[in-house]
Enzyme design. Sequence first.
Site, mmCIF file in Angstrom:
data_model
loop_
_atom_site.group_PDB
_atom_site.id
_atom_site.type_symbol
_atom_site.label_atom_id
_atom_site.label_comp_id
_atom_site.label_asym_id
_atom_site.label_seq_id
_atom_site.Cartn_x
_atom_site.Cartn_y
_atom_site.Cartn_z
ATOM 1 N N GLU A 184 22.100 52.849 73.621
ATOM 2 C CA GLU A 184 21.163 52.069 73.870
ATOM 3 C C GLU A 184 20.402 51.556 72.050
ATOM 4 O O GLU A 184 19.145 50.856 71.797
ATOM 5 C CB GLU A 184 20.293 51.874 74.952
ATOM 6 C CG GLU A 184 19.306 50.743 75.434
ATOM 7 C CD GLU A 184 19.928 49.457 75.813
ATOM 8 O OE1 GLU A 184 21.025 48.957 76.033
ATOM 9 O OE2 GLU A 184 19.343 48.323 75.952
ATOM 10 N N ASP A 185 19.159 53.042 72.153
ATOM 11 C CA ASP A 185 18.678 53.233 71.790
ATOM 12 C C ASP A 185 18.694 54.309 70.322
ATOM 13 O O ASP A 185 17.605 54.082 69.221
ATOM 14 C CB ASP A 185 16.927 54.375 72.639
ATOM 15 C CG ASP A 185 16.868 53.369 73.868
ATOM 16 O OD1 ASP A 185 16.546 52.144 73.402
ATOM 17 O OD2 ASP A 185 16.605 53.942 74.465
#
Length: 766
Positions: free
Chosen positions: A86-87
């Site tokens: 996600e990051d």
Amino acid sequence: MNEEEKRLIERFYQELLDACSRCQSTEDKNLVRRALEFAWNAHRGARRKSGELFIEHPIEVAKIAAREIGLGTTSVCSALLHDVVEDSDYKIEDIKRLFGDKVAYIVSGLTKIKDTMEPGGVKRPETEFYSAQAENFRRMLMTISEDIRVVFIKIADRLHNMRTLDSMPANSQLRSAGETLELYAPLAHRLGLYRIKSELETLAFKYREPSRFQDIEQRINLTNEERERIIKEVSQPIYNVLVDHNFDFELSFRPKTVYSIFRKMEEKGVTFDEVYDNLAFRIVFAPSNIENAVAECWQIYAHIAKVYEPVPDRFRDWLSQPKANGYMALHCTVMAGGRYVEIQIRTREMDEVAERGFAAHWQYKGLDGKATSKFDAFVAMVKEHLNDPSATALDFLENFKTEFFSPEILVFTPKGELKSLPTGSTVLDFAFSVHTDIAFRAIGGKVNHKLVPLSYELHSGDRVEVLTSEKQKPQAEWLNYVITSKSKTYLKNALKRERREKILQGEKAFEKALANFKLTLNNRVLSKVIAYYGVNDKDELFYKVTDKYIDLSSLKDALKQRFSQRFIKYWRIHLPGGSTDRKIARVSESTTTTRVERFGKKDVLRLSETTDLDVYSFAACCNPIPGDEVIAYKNPESGHITIHKTNCATAIKLNSSMSDYVAKVEWASHKIKSFLARIKLDGYDSQGVAHQITGIISKDLNVNMRMVHIESHDGIFNGQIDLYVHSVTDLNNLILKLTQIQHVRKVYREEFFNSGKDTPTADSAA
Ligand code: MN
């Protein structure tokens, strides 16, 4: 990597190993180390809102997964990596390459479930209204049958996010608290993670109702010293008798959580002291050998029953019939010096399951046959739900909640087989759980040999028999009698099938009748007939012909009917096809769907005396008054705002499913308008009490009485008073005054009652 970073990583690594008793082989240790370093690099430099390094979040989640849920190396690594995709720029393929298929599967599962609490938040398309949270939850459950560790780690993730909720904006706090209370806590409970469930509930409560939380917390802290003495006094005799009989055991006191006290006060309408006075203990022991485990639970009970008097009807045997989540124990309540004392008795293995639920089963398959089959049944049920293609995400969520989160009842078939059903199930639900053929032909039931209707609600221990008739068919009103989603789905499908058949049958009969007039079925004929009989469309016409609501002997009159303008229009809207029809439909649609703006994450509504009451109204389900903790809910279609108490069931639901339309509310002072509130009181019926009560209320300038109802019998009175007040402060002052009357025992506000109106009662008190 500089020296300080190296030292920090080393410290984190040690903490992880301390938490994970199952990651001790060299191979496991290396894997954990690699995952940690990989995550460190991926999140390098990132910080959370609270200021700490972002990497501390995955590390804490991994520690919870290991220490509090008891998961092993694969899960610890997956937890460490759960936010990487996600990051950062890393992809699932990178994780697969470096950590293998299992870890990659779990991480991808966790990545798909977007958490509204995560830094990135949910990026949902603008066109979508509100089902994102429901859809998310469904996605998570889909992983259950595949690899339940995804769900366990998600719960760990949620727990850590809740523990660090302080730094989030107010509306996010409300949203997270709502979701946690509605979804994650019940899910944790369903999976048997009791301790985590109660921590989640307590944290959610803390953010939903900060003032009540603090109030209860302070009272708990106040009473501690005296309590220590009582606890010791009550437990000593139990301890002694078990030592005398050579049991290898631990006796522990179970402190009540803030939330559990709050719930009991609400549910039973009792005071803090009445809840808090009761004590709870747990006995965990090692049986002399595994075969004796159950028998020795009963022996311990027998010894305790010699020390303290058991309370009748307060006894639960979860040994012969474990709970759906595998929980086993013996629960009893005894009376010790006028105090109720709850005692749970279980072996160390049972305790392991009680603390870690399915996680423990999953780890030691075959720990207990009965419990493992419960788990398999659970997975099968989840699968069945996910397979229902007709359900929308929101339906699914609703069904899932009734079925999995509500406590279950156990009933017997006529042959003595046990069946578990959600609480509230009826005879008809039971019939569906046996077989749809039986359900479709059901005409009634026999419960414990007594004749009952299909809508009869079952209770644990009932022996249920379904009576059938060959002539019976599924009925539309049955939809009101069933609660399980299985019953609903099968019933709806059967009704649809039947409707289609009736329509076809009716069409044939209609064509036959037309033939008498040498006419065939065409639009011109249909439009006349539809208008004449006042039905919406041809399906309804044919259906009603079959059901004999429409008698075709009057067809001649129908065909003679002249076209009227009004009916043409009517018909055009309802019959699909034809360009003009669609135009009409579209015009009417576009006037009703103007877009309503959502609330921002930090929006706080300030309600003042001058607030426009056309835009706002106060919910009749919880009747909030100024000073209550409340939320505002904006209807996504009309834009109308309704104010609910934060602890109102509707508000909790809205927070978990429509949180974009929910905002926190602040009250400006209210001095002119007054609001309806209800108080209840009871006491000893000495003469003149009623007179004193009304006297006090009528003298109070800030309160206006609407209704007083006082009933007395056998020397006790109960009263209910509806009043108009300006604020919670007024109400509390009045309650205090009433409490001081001699012979009044208890005065409290009734939180939820239906005033029957959805608008404020804004008459002004003098
Ligand atoms: Mn996370």
